[in-house]
Design an enzyme around this catalytic site. Sequence first.
Site, mmCIF file in Angstrom:
data_model
loop_
_atom_site.group_PDB
_atom_site.id
_atom_site.type_symbol
_atom_site.label_atom_id
_atom_site.label_comp_id
_atom_site.label_asym_id
_atom_site.label_seq_id
_atom_site.Cartn_x
_atom_site.Cartn_y
_atom_site.Cartn_z
ATOM 1 N N HIS A 53 0.830 -1.204 0.000
ATOM 2 C CA HIS A 53 0.000 0.000 0.000
ATOM 3 C C HIS A 53 0.868 1.260 0.000
ATOM 4 C CE1 HIS A 53 -2.361 3.082 2.316
ATOM 5 N NE2 HIS A 53 -3.256 2.784 1.400
ATOM 6 N N GLU A 56 2.033 1.794 -3.457
ATOM 7 C CA GLU A 56 0.930 2.308 -4.273
ATOM 8 C C GLU A 56 0.827 3.833 -4.132
ATOM 9 O OE1 GLU A 56 -3.482 3.367 -3.896
ATOM 10 O OE2 GLU A 56 -3.094 1.446 -2.920
ATOM 11 N N HIS A 57 0.925 4.343 -2.921
ATOM 12 C CA HIS A 57 0.870 5.788 -2.705
ATOM 13 C C HIS A 57 2.033 6.495 -3.409
ATOM 14 C CE1 HIS A 57 -2.098 6.858 0.630
ATOM 15 N NE2 HIS A 57 -2.365 5.599 0.324
ATOM 16 N N GLU A 133 -4.501 7.985 7.430
ATOM 17 C CA GLU A 133 -5.477 7.036 6.876
ATOM 18 C C GLU A 133 -5.791 5.934 7.884
ATOM 19 O OE1 GLU A 133 -5.838 4.021 3.002
ATOM 20 O OE2 GLU A 133 -4.204 5.470 3.109
#
Length: 430
Positions: A53, A56-57, A133
Site C-alpha cells: 500500500h 501504491e501511494h 489514513e
Amino acid sequence: MRPAPESPYHIRRLPSGLPVVLRPMPHAASVAIGVWVRVGGRYEPLAHAGISHFIEHLLFKGTRRRSCEALKQAIEGIGGTLNGFTAEEFTCYLAQVPAKYLGRGLTILSDMVLHSTFRPRDLERERDVILEEIRMSEDNPGQRVHELFSQLLWPNHPLGILLAGTEETVRRIQRPQLVDYWRRFYQPRNLLVVCAGALDAERTLRQARLAFAGPSRRAAARMRRAPRLRPGPHVQVMHKQTEQTHVCLGVPAMPRTHPQRFAVELLHVLLGANMSSRLFREVRERRGLVYEIGTHVRRYHDTGAFVIYAGCDVSKLESTLRIVTKELSRIKRELVPARELARAKEFYHGQLVMSLEDTMDHMLWMGEQVVTVGRLSTPQDVTAALKRVTARHIREAARRLFLTPRMYLAAIGPVPESQAAALHAACVLP
C-alpha cells in the site's frame, strides 16, 4: 490463458513476458486501462505490513520523467481519471480516458509503475498521509468492525492486518525496503495490462509493447497460506461509546475457485445482497431492529469468508443476532423455493450484465480474474454456471458454512461486559 476462438476477449503475451488482456467495446466512448501487479497484502512480512500500500501511494509522486503534477495533469487534462488500490492478492493502477487518448494512458501508467523515483521527501510526506489514513479507519466503527473481524478470523496473519499496515509497521518501513520490494515485483513478468473500451486490439498491443518495453526477471512472489480454522464460536468486542453497535458475524468460506462458489454467491443474494433478501426483510422490514444489514463474500486463493454486517442499538443486539442465526439455520434446513431461487439468479445475472456495460467495471472484472487465477470466464460462462445451481446445492453450501464451531463475531459499541456470555450464546445456531 487463451480464450475460446469465439470469445470477445483478446489475451496475448508480449516478448517481455507481459500478458495483455483486451475487450473491444465499440459502443463505448472511453477506454479503461489497468496495470495489475501480482503482489499485495498477503505477500508481506508481518514486520513490513503495509509495504504494498505504501508503494501504491508513492507511485503517484513522480518519475524520472514526470513530476507528481505532470502525471495527474496528463490524465485529468484530457478529462480522464487516475487512481490505484491495494488488495490482499494484487495491486492495481488504473486510468479511464477518452478513447483517442489510450496511448497516453498506457504511457503514464507504465511510467508510474516502472520509473518511479521514491524521493525521500515524498516518502516522509506520504508516510504521514498513510498514518492519518490508519487513524481515520480507527475512528470509523463501521469500517473498523470489518478489520476486527479479519483479525479474529486470521490472527497473526497478513489477512488479519489492515492493508495500510499498522502505525508501528508504517513507521518502520524505510526507503531501501520499499525500493527492493518494488524492483522485485514491479517488472513485466509480474504485471498484467488490461484494457476495455473503444479500442483496436492490434493497435493497442503495439502501444502496450512500446510502453512496457524492457528487460524482465521472474518474480518469486509467495503468499502466506491461511491459518487453520480454530473451532469456535469466537467473540471479540471493542468497547466504544458509539450511537450504534456495529457487528460482523461470519464464517470461513470456500476459496476463490471452489466448485461451490456459485452456490455461495447465490446464498449471498438470498440472505443479504438487496432489499428483497431474507435478512433485510426479517431484521429490518418486519422487526425494525436495524437500519442497515447485508452480507458480502470475501474470496482468496486458499480461503474466504461469508460475512453478515449490521448496525443497531445495543439494546437490540441480541435480538438482531437471534434472528440472523435463525435465518441461517432455516436456509440450512429448508430448500429454497423455486421462485426465490430464480429471482436470486436473475438479480446476480442482471447486476453482472449491467456492470459490464461500463468500461471501468469491465476492466476490473477481467483483471481480477486473470491476475488471481490466470484465466478469464465470459459472462455467458458465469450465467451457465448459475443456471446449474439447484436448491440442493444451496442447502449443501449452507450446511458446510453455517456451523456453530465456525462462527466468528466482532462488535464495536457500548456493549456491557455482562453481555459477553449472551453474545457467545447468540452464535450458537438453533
